[in-house]
Design a protein around this motif. Structure first.
Motif, PDB file in Angstrom:
ATOM      1  N   ALA A  62       7.451  17.335 -14.428  1.00  0.00           N
ATOM      2  CA  ALA A  62       6.370  17.784 -13.637  1.00  0.00           C
ATOM      3  C   ALA A  62       5.222  16.833 -13.275  1.00  0.00           C
ATOM      4  CB  ALA A  62       5.533  19.219 -14.243  1.00  0.00           C
ATOM      5  N   GLY A  63       4.688  17.365 -12.214  1.00  0.00           N
ATOM      6  CA  GLY A  63       3.526  16.158 -11.689  1.00  0.00           C
ATOM      7  C   GLY A  63       2.173  16.960 -11.823  1.00  0.00           C
ATOM      8  N   LEU A  64       1.109  16.203 -11.259  1.00  0.00           N
ATOM      9  CA  LEU A  64      -0.348  16.949 -11.379  1.00  0.00           C
ATOM     10  C   LEU A  64      -0.364  18.586 -10.991  1.00  0.00           C
ATOM     11  CD1 LEU A  64      -3.634  15.925 -11.810  1.00  0.00           C
ATOM     12  CD2 LEU A  64      -3.483  15.528  -9.345  1.00  0.00           C
ATOM     13  N   LEU A  65       0.186  18.434  -9.928  1.00  0.00           N
ATOM     14  CA  LEU A  65       0.173  19.929  -9.177  1.00  0.00           C
ATOM     15  C   LEU A  65       0.803  21.070 -10.058  1.00  0.00           C
ATOM     16  CD1 LEU A  65       0.410  19.197  -5.629  1.00  0.00           C
ATOM     17  CD2 LEU A  65      -1.874  19.336  -6.818  1.00  0.00           C
ATOM     18  N   GLU A  66       1.603  20.630 -10.893  1.00  0.00           N
ATOM     19  CA  GLU A  66       2.491  21.309 -11.917  1.00  0.00           C
ATOM     20  C   GLU A  66       1.568  21.333 -13.227  1.00  0.00           C
ATOM     21  OE1 GLU A  66       6.388  21.079 -11.704  1.00  0.00           O
ATOM     22  OE2 GLU A  66       6.704  22.491 -10.059  1.00  0.00           O
ATOM     23  N   GLY A  67       0.688  20.871 -13.311  1.00  0.00           N
ATOM     24  CA  GLY A  67      -0.383  20.791 -14.423  1.00  0.00           C
ATOM     25  C   GLY A  67       0.173  19.580 -15.386  1.00  0.00           C
ATOM     26  N   ASN A  68       0.414  18.555 -14.947  1.00  0.00           N
ATOM     27  CA  ASN A  68       0.665  17.479 -15.765  1.00  0.00           C
ATOM     28  C   ASN A  68       0.006  16.106 -15.324  1.00  0.00           C
ATOM     29  OD1 ASN A  68       1.864  15.594 -17.531  1.00  0.00           O
ATOM     30  ND2 ASN A  68       3.712  15.474 -16.461  1.00  0.00           N
ATOM     31  N   VAL A 100       0.715  -1.289  -0.063  1.00  0.00           N
ATOM     32  CA  VAL A 100      -0.094   0.062   0.215  1.00  0.00           C
ATOM     33  C   VAL A 100       0.713   1.310  -0.021  1.00  0.00           C
ATOM     34  CG1 VAL A 100      -1.705   1.127   1.406  1.00  0.00           C
ATOM     35  CG2 VAL A 100      -1.850  -1.130   1.243  1.00  0.00           C
ATOM     36  N   GLY A 101       1.736   1.306   1.024  1.00  0.00           N
ATOM     37  CA  GLY A 101       2.768   2.583   0.899  1.00  0.00           C
ATOM     38  C   GLY A 101       3.464   2.572  -0.459  1.00  0.00           C
ATOM     39  N   GLY A 102       3.804   1.660  -1.025  1.00  0.00           N
ATOM     40  CA  GLY A 102       4.384   1.722  -2.407  1.00  0.00           C
ATOM     41  C   GLY A 102       3.521   2.321  -3.371  1.00  0.00           C
ATOM     42  N   ILE A 103       2.170   1.843  -3.464  1.00  0.00           N
ATOM     43  CA  ILE A 103       1.064   2.376  -4.461  1.00  0.00           C
ATOM     44  C   ILE A 103       1.064   3.937  -4.120  1.00  0.00           C
ATOM     45  CG2 ILE A 103      -0.975   2.042  -5.038  1.00  0.00           C
ATOM     46  CD1 ILE A 103      -0.916  -0.786  -4.638  1.00  0.00           C
ATOM     47  N   VAL A 104       0.743   4.217  -2.603  1.00  0.00           N
ATOM     48  CA  VAL A 104       0.432   5.726  -2.435  1.00  0.00           C
ATOM     49  C   VAL A 104       1.657   6.387  -2.894  1.00  0.00           C
ATOM     50  CG1 VAL A 104       0.341   7.241  -0.471  1.00  0.00           C
ATOM     51  CG2 VAL A 104      -0.957   4.852  -0.426  1.00  0.00           C
ATOM     52  N   GLY A 105       2.809   5.907  -2.413  1.00  0.00           N
ATOM     53  CA  GLY A 105       3.849   6.862  -2.817  1.00  0.00           C
ATOM     54  C   GLY A 105       4.033   6.967  -4.413  1.00  0.00           C
ATOM     55  N   ALA A 106       3.945   5.873  -5.190  1.00  0.00           N
ATOM     56  CA  ALA A 106       4.229   5.877  -6.758  1.00  0.00           C
ATOM     57  C   ALA A 106       2.951   6.990  -7.251  1.00  0.00           C
ATOM     58  CB  ALA A 106       3.925   4.620  -7.316  1.00  0.00           C
ATOM     59  N   ILE A 107       1.873   6.742  -6.960  1.00  0.00           N
ATOM     60  CA  ILE A 107       0.752   7.968  -7.342  1.00  0.00           C
ATOM     61  C   ILE A 107       1.296   8.924  -7.063  1.00  0.00           C
ATOM     62  CG2 ILE A 107      -1.497   8.323  -7.311  1.00  0.00           C
ATOM     63  CD1 ILE A 107      -2.356   5.356  -7.117  1.00  0.00           C
ATOM     64  N   LEU A 108       1.550   9.311  -5.717  1.00  0.00           N
ATOM     65  CA  LEU A 108       1.778  10.783  -5.246  1.00  0.00           C
ATOM     66  C   LEU A 108       3.009  11.490  -6.072  1.00  0.00           C
ATOM     67  CD1 LEU A 108       0.440  10.889  -1.589  1.00  0.00           C
ATOM     68  CD2 LEU A 108      -0.716  11.284  -3.816  1.00  0.00           C
ATOM     69  N   THR A 109       3.929  10.573  -6.320  1.00  0.00           N
ATOM     70  CA  THR A 109       4.870  10.870  -7.078  1.00  0.00           C
ATOM     71  C   THR A 109       4.397  11.793  -8.354  1.00  0.00           C
ATOM     72  OG1 THR A 109       6.480   9.154  -6.350  1.00  0.00           O
ATOM     73  CG2 THR A 109       7.174  10.193  -8.284  1.00  0.00           C
ATOM     74  N   GLY A 110       3.464  11.294  -9.034  1.00  0.00           N
ATOM     75  CA  GLY A 110       2.918  11.715 -10.113  1.00  0.00           C
ATOM     76  C   GLY A 110       2.185  12.984  -9.972  1.00  0.00           C
ATOM     77  N   VAL A 111       1.737  13.060  -8.346  1.00  0.00           N
ATOM     78  CA  VAL A 111       0.961  14.088  -8.151  1.00  0.00           C
ATOM     79  C   VAL A 111       1.986  15.443  -7.824  1.00  0.00           C
ATOM     80  CG1 VAL A 111      -0.713  15.298  -6.292  1.00  0.00           C
ATOM     81  CG2 VAL A 111      -0.951  13.050  -7.246  1.00  0.00           C
ATOM     82  N   PHE A 112       2.875  14.981  -6.882  1.00  0.00           N
ATOM     83  CA  PHE A 112       3.748  16.142  -6.272  1.00  0.00           C
ATOM     84  C   PHE A 112       5.288  16.428  -6.784  1.00  0.00           C
ATOM     85  CE2 PHE A 112       1.230  14.836  -2.798  1.00  0.00           C
ATOM     86  CZ  PHE A 112       0.732  16.159  -2.300  1.00  0.00           C
ATOM     87  N   ALA A 113       5.324  15.776  -8.142  1.00  0.00           N
ATOM     88  CA  ALA A 113       6.647  15.833  -8.825  1.00  0.00           C
ATOM     89  C   ALA A 113       6.802  17.327  -9.373  1.00  0.00           C
ATOM     90  CB  ALA A 113       6.853  14.983 -10.212  1.00  0.00           C
ATOM     91  N   VAL A 114       8.071  17.921  -8.861  1.00  0.00           N
ATOM     92  CA  VAL A 114       8.213  19.430  -9.101  1.00  0.00           C
ATOM     93  C   VAL A 114       9.493  19.369 -10.268  1.00  0.00           C
ATOM     94  CG1 VAL A 114       9.621  21.164  -8.032  1.00  0.00           C
ATOM     95  CG2 VAL A 114       8.054  19.958  -6.934  1.00  0.00           C
TER      96      VAL A 114
END
Ligand SMILES: Nc1ncnc2c1ncn2[C@@H]1O[C@H](COP(=O)(O)OP(=O)(O)O)[C@@H](O)[C@H]1O
Ligand SMILES: Nc1ncnc2c1ncn2[C@@H]1O[C@H](COP(=O)(O)OP(=O)(O)O)[C@@H](O)[C@H]1O
Ligand SMILES: Nc1ncnc2c1ncn2[C@@H]1O[C@H](COP(=O)(O)OP(=O)(O)O)[C@@H](O)[C@H]1O
Lengths: 112, 479, 479, 479, 112, 112
Positions: free
Chosen positions: B417-423, B396-410
């Motif tokens: 860039a991740g979701l929060l930077e518009g990707n 679960v931790g790995g999945i949470v991290g993998a997905i949120l990497t896509g969200v918070f990537a700077v």
């Protein structure tokens, strides 16, 4: 002679030992035991599962005394070990037919 | 009858799951997003995800910021600073397995099984060392020719051609090899927590050897060795997918395959010595700096940021697990806070080279809370017996991290860039990486378990299990 | 009645102490020596004590000897060797807290309280991580404007503006931040030894958070962040004042505030498992290389000398405690030798960048002997119950070290001469630094304890204390 | 009567052995091979074996491959990367002794003696630190003038003349000194395993101090300090001869001198807590990277290869011991696999800078199998009581490794060819090194034991031994 | 049948076990206990405080024997456990009314 | 009243506890002991030496019951603790003369 066997709460050990020493009893033997009784253990939570812990830590004191002292010994233990809370424990008196002091070979009352 | 499990019902169940997963996977591969949404991201990040093959032809300036410290040399030379750090990173990642993980797990089982757990972890480290040396490294990291999307080749079997002066980027290849060896050692070792107290030692040995080659090595190649997931732009800085999701899925499959421990869930199976587990968790934390910051493959700004992110996420996850537990169960427990810390370490692993402290903070909090519920109420509801919650924490931790990497990537940190930077496409890419790994790992693990079961039987007999593995399998006990 | 302590008598006592300390402090500030004797020293050493703000404008050649390895670059660039060392130093200083300190303390308490101690240390590390990230680092290390003599500013709250390529001297600022984070984590954790076995967990959390901001951060700024003590030329290479005197004083105040453990001093409260304490002490020793040699902020001759001094002083202190104990109590004990080692590590902390092996030897011997007597006969005479002798070892050891730094400082090593090289003023300067720290720390700690006591009550109930914190506060025990 | 042992029979026995060994030694020194066969090798390897004196006059390019990372400077300058690695290597070699070795041994004894073992190891580390600082380093590493073939001089007593900017190769001499200090600390500490549970603490202290000066320091000088063995071309990269054979021989002599433990071999003396031993063995493994790769004295390709060889050999030895035990005793044990790992680490120590992975694999396998038989059936047959098999593992492992270094040495790696590359003389040279060390160590150890026995008596009384050293010598027990 | 309960010094266990085995007794039960008696514990010094350690480690052996063997058993234990030093311990003999071997259900003497 | 003292295999504890609870017995005391008997311990191999491990871990249950219940209690224990394998253990019944509940001072049967 009688074997007075008392199950008490662990933190009362020192008080009970003192009470018995004051009666002039110079020896006793103590064992760490686990007790099951009216006092229910806590439930432990471990990764979401809840287990009832049935056995609680208690101390067993065994002291062999001359028949004449039994009454006093029991009273002393009760007085010292009592908290009034459930789980204070029990005292059992068992007959002893013979006693020997290994070091000297003395027997019975003089061996105590 | 117990030694070799019957698996009719289970097999059916698994086949269903496998089929379902396949469908999901097919959908993803075939769906448009793979071509569209992820393209930009893929282009950007391909060079990042392949950083481990930096020994390749062209001397690309791996991380932008690395230049500050290294200059832009025309040809690769050994950097003593990078080498110093990577040697040490290797040492402390080894320390994560032995004694770190061994103790973390050893403290969590009952006293009668602590030595068996230590034995398994120690043996796995030794076995994986030789396997990685013999063939694993080559299959993972070299070019696989026609099959390169899926697996590497045999060029570096027994490290053929690697001498003292062979470089991999700015460090000796011997160091890169040994660093990666420690990853290959800890990943299988993570799995043993799932079937603690009931698997045969011989079966553990066989299972792990097969698993390394059939599951770990290919997924390594997909993500870091130039395989199809790295082509697709999946981000995994230090092994969220390769290490943790992989181990978590294998753990889940294995614990279902083996069945519950005798007495579960009514008997008290609380950890026998959390002091050991705290030592273990702490060493895992410390060693994880080598794991995460070491994955920068040099002593540079990227390593520094990875360390920072690791520290923040871990603390956040430990505290969030602790506070949620405090609220839900009324008492904050040692088991809780260390579990949370591991959950945070796991979740930040794929992300640590791509996010800043702020992202790390949220990844940590999310991991702590989600892993808490997955390892407690949800696990209880589903009824499987993953003894030490390898799935609930690493999976679960790995999945949470993998997905949120896509969200918070700077983009300024890791180049993507991740979701929060518009990707938003990066999130889908990440999910694709997760699904591919889960599908392959689940199927292959299942098959390996069947084979192992046929060969030696996977489960000990009931009296052995009740009396304990220590005395029965290894003839030793802890006084 | 126990939860929230009445403190009439104690408060009076404290007020007296506080007033007395204030007088001493005023005397020192106002006295001539501050202007005269220390001037020369201050001038010399100002740049040393501010070394942590080396990321500042001008590229000053931090330590003379560092030049050999670094050259005198016109502008700061990242040095991979320095970065490698500092990343590792960070990791091993983290290891000092968890598991090092946690085990050292955990082994010294009774079995019923070992998990509570581990829990406290682990939780403190997590809490301090987030606090340091959120605000502590900024308040400690940035310019505080008008208040700069006393406290920093808010410029780097949540590490605003710090990216992967931001440098601090020759290393990434992310590394410097995390390195200092580990100091901010261990210092509060040291205090828990004083009130082991009797403080509420919630109170520990609240107390520590307040203490970091109100005590640790300002003193850090005074000594290392360009505050008034660094202006005055106080020498503290790695934290004798900031870390150890601070923690020692807070410990003393806290243990007096909370009162003695039930049964102290007649009941047997001997350490339940010195094996754990030996592991802990050893890890503290090893990690202390990161602490002391790491405070050189680079892999250079200064780091080498700091390591050497640390090793010699620690061995000397361990042996001197052991031999004195052997003479006084007839038996050399494990508890004795490891306590001596910690005392030596503490005492050499402020000195290690300024003295040579010879000075280190004497500092070690002095620390071993003095801390022995302060933790045994003198403690007994005074009657307070500092459970694990945080004051007797960290407080006393820190003071011994801080003063002797002024005695043994060698100009050729750290740029400042000490008493033995004809600069007696440095000793007074050191004493001034000690007094200022003690006064502020004592007062602030006392106030924070009062606040914590009002909020949640600081002390557990007597039955909880007798049955043990492990089972009552955390629902767990060690089997 | 027990305190001071009578040694008539034993003395006779020893004298015989000593005489025999002398004959062997004389034969070797005088025999032609010393001049012929080893000449080529000696020429080649002299510069390798003297690498520790690299601070010497001419800036020779130590290892060929080191050039890549360092360039060929006209004069020695500090390299921050090399320094970073060596500081860390020092820290982790210290960790090998405390807590590593202390725990490894502590877990193997009975519960009543665990603290005594920890105490001995900890005290030895402290004592050796001061001795090495005072005189050991100087006698080992400096030029001994007329006596230089056998011992160094007094130039660097108390590190005279060593400042913060003194270099030793590319690292500060303070770092080289401290690195070597950790070797001088662990070597005597290894010996305590032989007489665990029965030697007086005072006797341990006295014995070890004498032993360091009389045995360790000279052999260091012979092999690494320009003494006659380095002249003869004996290869010992990281201390197979200096550390392990030395400690193993001393252990054998000491355990025979002291006699068997009461109750041996009929009473159950199985390890009381293998968890501790696993922690210890793991830390030894991790720290051994510092020991072996650190002996390259820089962060370069040689260090990388040494690490790789160490990892492969250790895993191979652990598994070979485990599988042989599995076959012979029917169960694979934790004690077995960790013993095998240590045997592998020992055996690869002299070899790790000279062999490749393939050689390491075979050295590991050989060490695992041979040490297994020497520590079990052969030991039983001979009847001595080497409590924790210091001879069986360190002595035998060291000899296996030293000889096989001569077999597997690869010219491309360490500059010297071995038997397999057509240089059989190297094997004879290695044997010569072994014999010289054994002879000197056995005689000197025996004499030191006699002296110690006269001074304070070496053995505790029988009641003390039966009740345990912990409570009787140190007044402490583990609960 | 009688329950012979002996408190002895821990390191004497093996000798006592042998002595009893030689009498033909094939079973016994052993417990780690702490004894308080004339033999005073040592004082422990811990960071300058001195605590008297009152309870010393002892071993309790419980062996149920046919009434006819009691005398021999007691003698054997005394002989084996005696060091002549204070703290050698005591032997108590307690009557036993019934014995059952769980495995077979046999009772009394044949269950021993 | 009688003290029923049972030596059983450790993993049978929970079953025995349940059996006794079903009889309405609400208290018992449990001790970890080591047993020596017909069931021989395994041999341990340690660095080539082989030691016979004579003492095996057992659990001792002590439960004091009214004289009338002894028979049932013994039967319940036998039923629950029996595996049919050597080493199942023994049950001994010892007379008890007096019982006191410390908390309340109640005595004898009502104290149980
Ligand atoms: N019938 C019994 N036989 C043996 N031990 C008993 C018996 N009843 C109680 N005990 C012991 O006494 C302890 C206290 O008993 P419990 O019922 O909890 O409280 P209380 O003594 O206050 O009634 C138990 O934990 C158990 O160890
Ligand atoms: N009256 C008693 N009841 C129970 N146990 C006793 C009694 N007296 C002594 N013991 C046990 O016997 C042990 C030895 O007794 P002690 O008085 O120290 O020496 P000695 O047996 O030589 O007189 C004690 O530690 C205690 O365990
Ligand atoms: N005479 C005895 N007195 C006390 N305890 C006994 C006696 N005989 C047996 N025991 C206990 O009962 C346990 C089981 O006995 P054992 O002879 O091994 O098997 P079984 O009960 O099947 O005959 C022993 O380990 C010991 O603890």
């Amino acid at each position: 002679m009688k074997l007075v066997m008392a199950i008490i709460k662990p933190f009362k050990l020192d008080e009970v030992r003192q009470a018995l020493t004051e009666l002039g009893l110079q020896g006793m033997t103590v064992t760490e035991v686990k007790g099951y009784g009216r006092q229910k253990g806590h439930t432990e939570i471990y990764r979401g599962a809840e287990y009832a812990v049935n056995f609680l830590p208690k101390i067993k004191i065994e002291v062999v005394v001359p028949a004449t002292v039994v009454e006093n010994a029991v009273d002393a233990i009760v007085a010292a070990a009592k908290t009034g809370q459930i789980g204070d424990g029990k005292i059992f008196v068992v007959p002893v037919e013979q006693t020997v002091r290994i070091r000297t070979g003395e027997t019975n009352d003089s061996a105590l | 009858m117990r030694g070799k499990l019957k698996m009719t019902t289970f097999a059916k169940y698994m086949c269903g799951v496998v089929a379902a997963l396949f469908l999901v996977a097919l959908f993803h591969t075939g769906s448009a997003f793979a071509e569209d949404a992820t393209q930009a991201a893929a282009a950007q990040s391909a060079q990042m995800t392949e950083f481990q093959v930096a020994q390749a032809e062209e001397p690309k300036a791996e991380e932008p910021l690395a230049e500050a410290g290294e200059g832009a040399e025309p040809e690769a030379t050994l950097d003593t600073g990078d080498t110093a750090w990577m040697i040490v990173a290797t040492a402390i990642v080894l320390m994560m397995s032995i004694p770190g993980l061994a103790l973390f797990y050893g403290g969590l089982v009952r006293k009668k099984g602590v030595l068996a757990v230590l034995m398994q972890v120690f043996t796995i480290v030794c076995l994986m060392t030789l396997l990685w040396y013999a063939v694993g490294y080559s299959l993972a990291s070299t070019d696989g020719g026609a099959l390169n999307a899926y697996i590497g080749g045999f060029d570096k079997v027994f490290l053929a051609g690697v001498g003292a002066d062979t470089l991999s980027g700015t460090i000796p290849e011997s160091v890169f090899f040994t660093f990666q060896l420690t990853f290959a050692a800890i990943t299988p070792a993570l799995i043993v927590g799932a079937f603690a107290d009931r698997m045969k030692f011989s079966a553990v040995c066989i299972f792990m050897c097969l698993w390394l080659i059939v599951v770990y090595v290919p997924v390594w190649h997909w993500v870091w060795g130039g395989g199809f997931l790295s082509e697709d732009g999946v981000l995994d800085f230090a092994g969220g997918t390769v290490v943790h999701i992989n181990a978590g899925v294998a753990a889940l499959v294995a614990c279902i395959f083996l069945g519950k421990r005798v007495g579960y869930p009514t008997e008290n199976m609380a950890p026998h010595n959390l002091v050991l587990s705290v030592i273990g968790a702490s060493m895992l934390w410390v060693g994880w700096f080598g794991f995460n910051a070491g994955s920068a493959l040099g002593a540079n700004g990227a390593a520094g940021m990875a360390m920072l992110a690791t520290q923040v996420a871990t603390a956040a996850a430990a505290l969030s697990w602790m506070f949620v537990e405090w609220i839900v169960h009324k008492k904050p427990s040692v088991l809780g806070i260390i579990s949370g810390a591991i959950a945070g370490l796991v979740a930040i692993t794929p992300a640590c080279g791509f996010v800043d402290g702020w992202g790390a903070l949220w990844i940590g909090i999310a991991a702590g809370v989600l892993c808490f519920f997955c390892s407690t109420s949800i696990k209880r509801a589903l009824g499987y017996d993953d003894s030490l919650d390898v799935w609930g924490i690493h999976g679960v931790g790995g999945i949470v991290g993998a997905i949120l990497t896509g969200v918070f990537a700077v983009e300024a940190i890791g180049g993507t860039a991740g979701l929060l930077e518009g990707n938003p496409g990066q999130v889908l890419t990440q999910i694709w990486g997760i699904v591919a790994t889960i599908v392959w790992c689940a199927i292959a693990t299942f098959v390996i378990l069947i084979i192992t079961n046929i060969l030696v039987g996977v489960r000990v007999s009931e009296p052995v299990e009740i009396e304990g593995l220590d005395i029965n399998l290894h003839g030793e006990t802890v006084q």
